[in-house]
Design a protein around this motif. Structure first.
Motif, PDB file in Angstrom:
ATOM      1  N   ALA A   1      -8.983  -2.651 -19.351  1.00  0.00           N
ATOM      2  CA  ALA A   1      -9.164  -2.054 -19.960  1.00  0.00           C
ATOM      3  C   ALA A   1      -7.244  -1.486 -19.528  1.00  0.00           C
ATOM      4  N   ALA A   2      -7.208   0.012 -20.627  1.00  0.00           N
ATOM      5  CA  ALA A   2      -6.184  -0.144 -20.231  1.00  0.00           C
ATOM      6  C   ALA A   2      -5.994   1.554 -20.867  1.00  0.00           C
ATOM      7  N   GLY A   3      -5.132   2.748 -19.430  1.00  0.00           N
ATOM      8  CA  GLY A   3      -5.196   4.247 -19.649  1.00  0.00           C
ATOM      9  C   GLY A   3      -4.694   4.767 -19.257  1.00  0.00           C
ATOM     10  N   ALA A   4      -3.688   5.654 -19.724  1.00  0.00           N
ATOM     11  CA  ALA A   4      -3.136   6.842 -19.747  1.00  0.00           C
ATOM     12  C   ALA A   4      -1.846   5.723 -19.178  1.00  0.00           C
ATOM     13  N   GLY A   5      -1.063   4.313 -19.823  1.00  0.00           N
ATOM     14  CA  GLY A   5      -0.569   3.369 -19.463  1.00  0.00           C
ATOM     15  C   GLY A   5      -0.659   2.586 -18.120  1.00  0.00           C
ATOM     16  N   THR A   6      -1.398   2.319 -17.797  1.00  0.00           N
ATOM     17  CA  THR A   6      -1.564   0.898 -16.697  1.00  0.00           C
ATOM     18  C   THR A   6      -2.984   0.415 -17.426  1.00  0.00           C
ATOM     19  N   LEU A   7      -2.360  -1.069 -16.687  1.00  0.00           N
ATOM     20  CA  LEU A   7      -3.799  -2.304 -16.493  1.00  0.00           C
ATOM     21  C   LEU A   7      -4.509  -2.549 -15.984  1.00  0.00           C
ATOM     22  N   TYR A   8      -5.530  -1.979 -16.221  1.00  0.00           N
ATOM     23  CA  TYR A   8      -6.678  -2.664 -15.215  1.00  0.00           C
ATOM     24  C   TYR A   8      -7.248  -4.217 -15.321  1.00  0.00           C
ATOM     25  N   LEU A   9      -8.229  -4.681 -14.331  1.00  0.00           N
ATOM     26  CA  LEU A   9      -8.178  -5.632 -14.660  1.00  0.00           C
ATOM     27  C   LEU A   9      -9.921  -6.074 -13.710  1.00  0.00           C
ATOM     28  N   GLY A  10     -10.923  -6.652 -14.477  1.00  0.00           N
ATOM     29  CA  GLY A  10     -12.235  -6.879 -13.502  1.00  0.00           C
ATOM     30  C   GLY A  10     -12.548  -8.104 -13.249  1.00  0.00           C
ATOM     31  N   GLY A  11     -12.729  -8.828 -12.361  1.00  0.00           N
ATOM     32  CA  GLY A  11     -12.841 -10.334 -12.244  1.00  0.00           C
ATOM     33  C   GLY A  11     -14.088 -10.599 -11.299  1.00  0.00           C
ATOM     34  N   LYS A  12     -14.369 -12.142 -10.871  1.00  0.00           N
ATOM     35  CA  LYS A  12     -14.841 -11.808 -10.261  1.00  0.00           C
ATOM     36  C   LYS A  12     -14.513 -11.895  -8.819  1.00  0.00           C
ATOM     37  N   THR A  13     -13.745 -11.370  -8.299  1.00  0.00           N
ATOM     38  CA  THR A  13     -13.863 -11.281  -6.665  1.00  0.00           C
ATOM     39  C   THR A  13     -13.086  -9.799  -6.906  1.00  0.00           C
ATOM     40  N   GLY A  14     -12.451  -8.377  -8.404  1.00  0.00           N
ATOM     41  CA  GLY A  14     -12.068  -7.945  -7.308  1.00  0.00           C
ATOM     42  C   GLY A  14     -11.651  -6.574  -8.556  1.00  0.00           C
ATOM     43  N   LEU A  15     -11.394  -5.826  -8.451  1.00  0.00           N
ATOM     44  CA  LEU A  15     -10.806  -4.601  -9.617  1.00  0.00           C
ATOM     45  C   LEU A  15      -9.597  -4.846  -9.330  1.00  0.00           C
ATOM     46  N   TRP A  16      -8.284  -4.589 -10.496  1.00  0.00           N
ATOM     47  CA  TRP A  16      -6.996  -4.733 -10.066  1.00  0.00           C
ATOM     48  C   TRP A  16      -6.115  -3.717 -10.737  1.00  0.00           C
ATOM     49  N   GLN A  17      -5.135  -3.592  -9.827  1.00  0.00           N
ATOM     50  CA  GLN A  17      -4.815  -2.707 -11.032  1.00  0.00           C
ATOM     51  C   GLN A  17      -3.317  -3.327 -10.950  1.00  0.00           C
ATOM     52  N   ARG A  18      -2.397  -3.315 -12.484  1.00  0.00           N
ATOM     53  CA  ARG A  18      -0.957  -3.700 -12.809  1.00  0.00           C
ATOM     54  C   ARG A  18       0.204  -2.817 -12.542  1.00  0.00           C
ATOM     55  N   THR A  19       0.814  -3.072 -11.488  1.00  0.00           N
ATOM     56  CA  THR A  19       1.721  -2.022 -11.205  1.00  0.00           C
ATOM     57  C   THR A  19       3.538  -2.963 -11.475  1.00  0.00           C
ATOM     58  N   PRO A  20       4.488  -2.076 -11.037  1.00  0.00           N
ATOM     59  CA  PRO A  20       5.684  -2.882 -11.126  1.00  0.00           C
ATOM     60  C   PRO A  20       6.284  -4.166  -9.979  1.00  0.00           C
ATOM     61  N   ALA A  21       5.661  -3.866  -9.081  1.00  0.00           N
ATOM     62  CA  ALA A  21       5.519  -4.368  -8.449  1.00  0.00           C
ATOM     63  C   ALA A  21       4.610  -5.744  -8.085  1.00  0.00           C
ATOM     64  N   GLY A  22       3.615  -6.146  -9.075  1.00  0.00           N
ATOM     65  CA  GLY A  22       2.732  -6.231  -8.765  1.00  0.00           C
ATOM     66  C   GLY A  22       1.151  -6.472  -9.253  1.00  0.00           C
ATOM     67  N   TRP A  23       0.255  -7.145  -8.899  1.00  0.00           N
ATOM     68  CA  TRP A  23      -0.779  -6.331  -8.693  1.00  0.00           C
ATOM     69  C   TRP A  23      -1.963  -5.964  -7.457  1.00  0.00           C
TER      70      TRP A  23
END
Length: 252
Positions: free
Chosen positions: A196-218
């Motif tokens: 999902a992408a919202g307000a300029g940020t990418l998120y992913l949902g997977g087997k182990t968690g919910l993650w947000q992509r940041t300039p420093a990493g996930w």
């Protein structure tokens, strides 16, 4: 000391918001979530589409039909698209009515991935692979994007003009040239179920968690399986997701 305790209490209270589910879905399967600009949430499942008007607390049927398997929900302009197992349909009235589509060039409609931005549409047909449309989904042609692995299912999302595809069990890939070529994006896990992408940020949902992509990493936002995920289209950081037990969670 009192100030420290007060700040700690606030932090704990904010953290607790993500620790208690706000709702529950009771369906055979969990496929897709889409947060509309008008505030409604759409939920695609094995037998139709449900809608929530209170951020996931309660749900009612928008489409109730056995076999209307909405594996993907896409908003493109004023048009809603639902794609899945032998389903491709559009709505131009906010989901109240739906019309089945059969575009030229698609040999079958077992659609396990769909993304759209303007006239560009990318679809993954479970047996025949990837297809692309450059006329808003009216016609499609087979494509083999360089760098993108073959798969039977894939989560897809646009963040601006960047197209992200997560072929099942193979991590995450991005395209900066309209889906012609892809490069792999390092991710904390390879089993990705939702993007999902919202307000300029990418998120992913997977087997182990919910993650947000940041300039420093996930950055991990939640621990546990995330099967479906939606980001608020305007307000950064607002998410609704469904876990492996059908529970609906909200952040913040």
């Amino acid at each position: 000391m009192k100030r420290t305790l007060s700040l700690l209490s606030v932090a704990l209270a904010l953290g607790a918001l993500a620790q208690v589910p706000v709702g529950q879905v009771a369906t055979r399967d969990v496929h897709a979530l889409l947060w509309l600009p008008d505030g409604r949430l759409l939920f695609g499942h094995h037998d139709g589409i449900q809608v929530s008007e209170d951020e996931g607390r309660t749900w009612r049927d928008l489409v109730r039909k056995t076999g209307f398997d909405a594996m993907g929900l896409v908003l493109e302009g004023d048009r809603l698209l639902a794609a899945g197992h032998w389903v491709l349909a559009e709505s131009r009235d906010g989901g109240r009515t739906w019309r089945s589509l059969r575009p030229r060039g698609l040999p079958a409609l077992d659609l396990h991935g769909y993304a759209a931005l303007g006239d560009f549409h990318l679809v993954l047909e479970a047996t025949h692979g990837y297809f692309v449309s450059e006329d808003g989904g009216k016609t499609f042609k087979s494509t083999a994007p360089k760098g993108l692995p073959k798969a039977g299912m894939a989560a897809m999302a646009f963040q601006g003009k960047t197209l992200y595809v997560a072929p099942m069990g193979q991590g995450l890939y991005q395209s900066l040239d309209g889906g012609r070529t892809f490069t792999q994006v390092p991710t904390p896990e390879r089993e990705i179920y939702a993007l999902a992408a919202g307000a300029g940020t990418l998120y992913l949902g997977g087997k182990t968690g919910l993650w947000q992509r940041t300039p420093a990493g996930w950055k991990r936002l939640w621990k546990g399986a995330v099967l479906a995920l939606a980001a608020h289209p305007q307000e950064a950081g607002r998410l609704v997701f469904i876990d492996g037990r059908g529970r609906v969670w909200k952040l913040p």
